[in-house]
Design a protein around this motif. Sequence first.
Motif, mmCIF file in Angstrom:
data_model
loop_
_atom_site.group_PDB
_atom_site.id
_atom_site.type_symbol
_atom_site.label_atom_id
_atom_site.label_comp_id
_atom_site.label_asym_id
_atom_site.label_seq_id
_atom_site.Cartn_x
_atom_site.Cartn_y
_atom_site.Cartn_z
ATOM 1 N N PRO A 2 42.173 44.945 47.424
ATOM 2 C CA PRO A 2 41.540 44.191 48.562
ATOM 3 C C PRO A 2 39.886 44.163 48.121
ATOM 4 O O PRO A 2 39.498 45.005 47.769
ATOM 5 N N ILE A 3 39.256 42.805 48.660
ATOM 6 C CA ILE A 3 37.982 42.303 48.447
ATOM 7 C C ILE A 3 37.322 42.607 49.645
ATOM 8 O O ILE A 3 37.662 41.971 50.813
ATOM 9 N N VAL A 4 36.143 43.260 49.488
ATOM 10 C CA VAL A 4 35.156 43.220 50.877
ATOM 11 C C VAL A 4 34.011 42.496 50.193
ATOM 12 O O VAL A 4 33.142 42.888 49.153
ATOM 13 N N THR B 62 37.735 40.361 52.942
ATOM 14 C CA THR B 62 37.277 40.518 54.355
ATOM 15 C C THR B 62 35.493 40.299 54.000
ATOM 16 O O THR B 62 34.955 40.691 52.958
ATOM 17 N N LEU B 63 35.066 39.108 54.771
ATOM 18 C CA LEU B 63 33.585 38.873 54.452
ATOM 19 C C LEU B 63 32.826 39.293 55.787
ATOM 20 O O LEU B 63 33.199 38.867 56.582
ATOM 21 N N TYR B 64 31.773 40.151 55.255
ATOM 22 C CA TYR B 64 30.763 40.616 56.359
ATOM 23 C C TYR B 64 29.519 40.061 55.928
ATOM 24 O O TYR B 64 29.002 40.096 55.033
ATOM 25 N N TRP B 65 29.002 39.181 57.033
ATOM 26 C CA TRP B 65 27.713 38.345 56.645
ATOM 27 C C TRP B 65 26.619 38.835 57.681
ATOM 28 O O TRP B 65 26.871 38.538 59.161
ATOM 29 N N GLY B 66 25.569 39.214 57.468
ATOM 30 C CA GLY B 66 24.637 39.801 58.205
ATOM 31 C C GLY B 66 23.447 39.074 58.449
ATOM 32 O O GLY B 66 22.982 38.567 57.361
ATOM 33 N N HIS C 260 39.322 49.557 47.399
ATOM 34 C CA HIS C 260 38.735 48.538 47.490
ATOM 35 C C HIS C 260 37.614 48.158 46.328
ATOM 36 O O HIS C 260 37.381 48.980 45.678
ATOM 37 N N GLN C 261 37.571 46.712 46.032
ATOM 38 C CA GLN C 261 36.379 46.452 45.408
ATOM 39 C C GLN C 261 35.292 45.642 46.350
ATOM 40 O O GLN C 261 35.726 44.901 47.516
ATOM 41 N N VAL C 262 34.186 45.898 46.241
ATOM 42 C CA VAL C 262 33.174 45.426 47.003
ATOM 43 C C VAL C 262 32.088 44.326 45.944
ATOM 44 O O VAL C 262 31.914 44.865 44.989
ATOM 45 N N TYR C 263 31.877 43.388 46.673
ATOM 46 C CA TYR C 263 30.769 42.373 46.143
ATOM 47 C C TYR C 263 29.617 42.177 47.244
ATOM 48 O O TYR C 263 30.030 41.757 48.497
ATOM 49 N N GLU D 138 33.600 49.978 41.241
ATOM 50 C CA GLU D 138 34.128 48.818 41.959
ATOM 51 C C GLU D 138 33.012 48.259 43.006
ATOM 52 O O GLU D 138 33.547 47.517 43.920
ATOM 53 N N PHE D 139 31.776 48.490 42.623
ATOM 54 C CA PHE D 139 30.646 47.783 43.237
ATOM 55 C C PHE D 139 29.972 46.983 42.543
ATOM 56 O O PHE D 139 29.529 47.379 41.671
ATOM 57 N N TYR D 140 29.968 45.748 42.980
ATOM 58 C CA TYR D 140 29.411 44.703 42.215
ATOM 59 C C TYR D 140 28.073 44.172 43.062
ATOM 60 O O TYR D 140 28.506 43.792 44.182
#
Length: 343
Positions: free
Chosen positions: A206-208, A236-240, A299-302, A327-329
Amino acid sequence: MAFNVTLKQSGRQFQVEPDEPVLNAALRQGIGLPYGCKNGACGSCKGSVISGDIEQRAHAASALSNDEKTRGMALFCCATAQSDLEIDIREVAGVGDVQVRKLPCRVNAIEHKADDVVVLKLQLPANERLQYLAGQYLEFILKDGTRRCYSMASAPHDEGPLELHIRHMPGGKFTDHVFGALKERDILRFEAPLGTFFLREDSDKPIVLLASGTGFAPIKAIVEHAIHKQIARPITLYWGARRRKDLYLMDLAEQWAKDVPNFRFVPVLSEPDAADNWTGRTGFVHRAVIEDLPDLSGHQVYACGAPVMVESAQRDFSQHHGLPENEFYADSFTSAADLANPV
């Protein structure tokens, strides 16, 4: 004379010339190493020197600490070889397959999306097409030879103009020009594609997606690419942002959440005021991820946006919430100010 550099993980070798940054030598020879700003501000090209001697040139203190230096870490975008080297750094597949080019372009449209954000659309010359990976960036080459970096917000399959999201930085030479003097049909020149921020499609995790401000730009390209390729992994997109108006394309993200299977959108405001009538999430955007996903081990995080957000997310996710470091890009939006006091 040139020095030999050996990559510990793969055993691959390349040569670096005297006074040539190690990163530049690798990219010149088609070897993909991670990088972002290429000027010692973001820390994306950090790795370990296993053997040999380097000269570490000026860089932002936040990108490489003195403690990291004593442990043999280096920023390879601004490190030169003083001997043969063995280094340990993650290799990036696929980047060397895409040709970096210098191209002219014409301003197709300047669309104001917020008080301090424009969507800039660029038309390439007829019969020219830029190959790139969703999430990569371009560098404008200004008349005095200086450069300014902006992520491409349009996906590679899109046949239309290249799209950039530009925030006004008052006093910034280029953004003052964009917001004050640039007009449609003006000619600009750029080099692209650059960077190693793009979706790793060889995973089923899953992609964050984590964005702050105009860090939404490369995230938009990644989402549109994933939709085009019919990638079925949960996203899942988190936009701050500080205020509601700073989520300048919130309608688009909400539309994705309605239309795209397995896609979720979580907007987060850090400083909403009464006029926003905000009933959604508040606080730091990376904390919202932790609240929803306390275990990130699968997870993978971008992450893309302000350096403080990227650094906080990387630290907290990896140290306290199980995210594997590989897994953090990230694409940290550094500016000239981030190198104002180099060490």
